[in-house]
Scaffold this active site. Structure first.
Site, PDB file in Angstrom:
ATOM      1  N   ASP A   1      -1.511   6.276  16.556  1.00 63.82           N
ATOM      2  CA  ASP A   1      -1.855   4.864  16.761  1.00 63.82           C
ATOM      3  C   ASP A   1      -0.956   4.300  17.862  1.00 63.82           C
ATOM      4  OD1 ASP A   1       0.621   4.494  15.606  1.00 63.82           O
ATOM      5  OD2 ASP A   1      -0.028   2.916  14.241  1.00 63.82           O
TER       6      ASP A   1
ATOM      7  N   THR B   1      -4.372  -5.764  13.656  1.00 59.81           N
ATOM      8  CA  THR B   1      -3.896  -6.894  12.853  1.00 59.81           C
ATOM      9  C   THR B   1      -2.475  -6.613  12.368  1.00 59.81           C
ATOM     10  OG1 THR B   1      -6.187  -7.027  12.076  1.00 59.81           O
ATOM     11  CG2 THR B   1      -4.620  -8.418  10.967  1.00 59.81           C
TER      12      THR B   1
ATOM     13  N   TYR C   1      -8.141   8.460  14.458  1.00 61.77           N
ATOM     14  CA  TYR C   1      -6.825   8.026  14.003  1.00 61.77           C
ATOM     15  C   TYR C   1      -6.823   7.800  12.481  1.00 61.77           C
ATOM     16  CZ  TYR C   1      -3.431   4.908  12.207  1.00 61.77           C
ATOM     17  OH  TYR C   1      -2.503   4.362  11.370  1.00 61.77           O
TER      18      TYR C   1
ATOM     19  N   CYS D   1      16.120  10.947  23.469  1.00 63.85           N
ATOM     20  CA  CYS D   1      14.983  10.215  24.026  1.00 63.85           C
ATOM     21  C   CYS D   1      15.065  10.209  25.558  1.00 63.85           C
ATOM     22  CB  CYS D   1      15.003   8.795  23.481  1.00 63.85           C
ATOM     23  SG  CYS D   1      13.775   7.746  24.233  1.00 63.85           S
TER      24      CYS D   1
ATOM     25  N   LEU E   1      -9.772 -12.323   9.270  1.00 66.81           N
ATOM     26  CA  LEU E   1      -9.145 -11.065   9.717  1.00 66.81           C
ATOM     27  C   LEU E   1      -9.714 -10.599  11.054  1.00 66.81           C
ATOM     28  CD1 LEU E   1      -8.610  -8.471   6.830  1.00 66.81           C
ATOM     29  CD2 LEU E   1      -6.916  -9.450   8.347  1.00 66.81           C
TER      30      LEU E   1
ATOM     31  N   GLU F   1      -5.352   0.884   6.117  1.00 65.38           N
ATOM     32  CA  GLU F   1      -5.487   1.371   7.493  1.00 65.38           C
ATOM     33  C   GLU F   1      -6.589   0.618   8.237  1.00 65.38           C
ATOM     34  OE1 GLU F   1      -3.679   3.151   9.345  1.00 65.38           O
ATOM     35  OE2 GLU F   1      -2.265   3.795   7.828  1.00 65.38           O
TER      36      GLU F   1
ATOM     37  N   THR G   1     -12.747  -9.545  22.311  1.00 61.51           N
ATOM     38  CA  THR G   1     -12.104  -8.415  22.988  1.00 61.51           C
ATOM     39  C   THR G   1     -12.562  -8.274  24.437  1.00 61.51           C
ATOM     40  OG1 THR G   1     -12.631  -7.365  20.904  1.00 61.51           O
ATOM     41  CG2 THR G   1     -11.394  -6.048  22.472  1.00 61.51           C
TER      42      THR G   1
ATOM     43  N   TYR H   1     -12.631  -8.998  13.896  1.00 62.42           N
ATOM     44  CA  TYR H   1     -13.259  -7.678  14.106  1.00 62.42           C
ATOM     45  C   TYR H   1     -14.111  -7.303  12.881  1.00 62.42           C
ATOM     46  CZ  TYR H   1      -9.873  -7.426  17.868  1.00 62.42           C
ATOM     47  OH  TYR H   1      -9.135  -7.698  18.981  1.00 62.42           O
TER      48      TYR H   1
ATOM     49  N   TRP I   1       0.819  -1.227   0.000  1.00 58.90           N
ATOM     50  CA  TRP I   1       0.000   0.000   0.000  1.00 58.90           C
ATOM     51  C   TRP I   1       0.850   1.274   0.000  1.00 58.90           C
ATOM     52  CZ3 TRP I   1      -0.537  -4.002   3.479  1.00 58.90           C
ATOM     53  CH2 TRP I   1       0.156  -3.873   4.673  1.00 58.90           C
TER      54      TRP I   1
HETATM   55  S1  SF4 Z   1      15.851   5.623  21.858  1.00 58.38           S
HETATM   56 FE1  SF4 Z   1      14.881   3.670  22.178  1.00 58.38          FE
HETATM   57  S2  SF4 Z   1      13.111   4.079  23.455  1.00 58.38           S
HETATM   58 FE2  SF4 Z   1      13.796   6.044  22.638  1.00 58.38          FE
HETATM   59  S3  SF4 Z   1      12.566   6.358  20.826  1.00 58.38           S
HETATM   60 FE3  SF4 Z   1      14.456   5.353  20.177  1.00 58.38          FE
HETATM   61  S4  SF4 Z   1      14.019   3.170  20.197  1.00 58.38           S
HETATM   62 FE4  SF4 Z   1      12.403   4.198  21.352  1.00 58.38          FE
END
Ligand code: SF4
Length: 319
Positions: A130, A39, A112, A196, A76, A33, A272, A78, A19
């Site tokens: 998501d 899934t 979403y 991060c 599939l 989507e 579910t 749902y 896709w």
């Molecule tokens: S550093 Fe690790 S925890 Fe942080 S966004 Fe990247 S993959 Fe995810």
């Protein structure tokens, strides 16, 4: 900049999926989507290809019968997705609307999916949130709440690039699917390792914050294998709305909690919101149930949900 780094990563890391193409097709984006909700990609690919082969355009899908769509959707799960897919295809005048707001007015398209289609197919600056995106953002910002959809959306809006919004949306989901995975993410390969928050705190496994899971109740029923002398089996259609609406089933007693089953063969299935335990029992035809007679070798032509397939398999073997 967040978006630049993400897009650079995506250029080399993205998977070649049926896709994804340079020329955007809203029908393909929408179909994928809807199929991808709950899934995996690997499961969806053959279904996506089969649907496009059978119904190459959304108009063709809208002209199909619901029964045909449900038959192709078998496996599939749902199934309300398939019913809404069909309803949505029928309700479209000719083309998909292009804005997030108008897209949410269509059957089966939630916030979403609307944002995903608006950004991926039409390049609009819409923030699609998501499970993958929630995971990446929860870790990146060390967000302290479970399922922080609103907060992630707000933050995402500030990160969206001026151009290539669709690529940005797909790239973030791809990062969640390939690198920032639910268990043991590959932080060494992540373009955001330096910034991060969860990684810097050494607390990647604590994010996203988990929702306390509730124990699922169990419902019980007896399913009846009613056979004719020539071996045909009685099937009936479920009401059009609600759980497994419009699909075929063997007759059953009401699905209830607080019931004991006898000692016959049983199957267990999890939906579910509840577990389902069914005793499979033979019953002679007294005219109590109405339906159609189907020979076992023709069962594949009917839209049978997985739970019914399990029941029939056990019934045909054991009774
Ligand atoms: S550093 Fe690790 S925890 Fe942080 S966004 Fe990247 S993959 Fe995810």
């Amino acid at each position: 900049m967040f978006s630049e780094r993400l897009l650079t990563w995506y250029e080399t890391a993205q998977r070649d999926l049926p896709w994804r193409s340079k020329i955007k097709n809203p029908y393909h984006t929408w179909l994928s989507e809807i199929m991808l909700q709950q899934t995996t990609v690997a499961t969806v690919i053959p279904y996506f290809k089969k649907f496009l082969q059978k119904w190459p355009t959304v108009e063709a899908l809208g002209k199909a019968s619901l029964d045909d769509v449900l038959v192709e959707w078998q496996g599939l799960g749902y199934y309300s997705r398939a019913r809404n897919l069909h309803k949505c295809a029928q309700s479209l005048a000719k083309e998909f609307p292009t804005t997030e707001e108008d897209l949410t007015k269509l059957p089966g398209i939630g916030p979403y999916t609307a944002a995903a289609i608006a950004s991926i197919a039409f390049g609009q600056s819409a923030a699609a949130v998501d499970g993958n995106v929630i995971r990446v953002m929860s870790r990146y910002y060390a967000l302290p709440t479970p399922k922080p959809i609103g907060e992630v959306k707000n933050r995402l809006i500030t990160l969206l690039p001026q151009k290539r919004c669709g690529d940005f949306t797909e790239a973030l989901m791809e990062l969640g699917a390939l690198v920032c995975t639910p268990k043991t993410p590959f932080c060494q390969e992540c373009p955001f390792q330096r910034d991060c928050t969860a990684y810097r705190l050494g607390e990647v496994e604590n994010f996203p914050v988990k929702v306390q899971k509730q124990k699922l109740p169990t419902r019980y029923a007896t399913a009846f294998m009613i056979r004719r002398e020539d071996g045909a089996l009685l099937l009936r259609k479920r009401p059009p709305h609600g759980l497994l609406g419009g699909m075929m089933e063997v007759p059953t007693t009401p699905w209830e909690e607080n019931r004991k089953l006898g000692g016959g063969p049983t199957i267990r299935h999890t939906f579910t919101h509840f577990h389902f335990e069914v005793e499979v029992s033979a019953l002679s035809d007294t005219g109590l149930f109405e339906g159609i007679w189907v020979h076992p070798e023709e069962l594949k032509n009917y839209a049978l949900p997985t739970v019914m397939k399990k029941i029939i398999k056990v019934g045909l073997k054991a009774l």
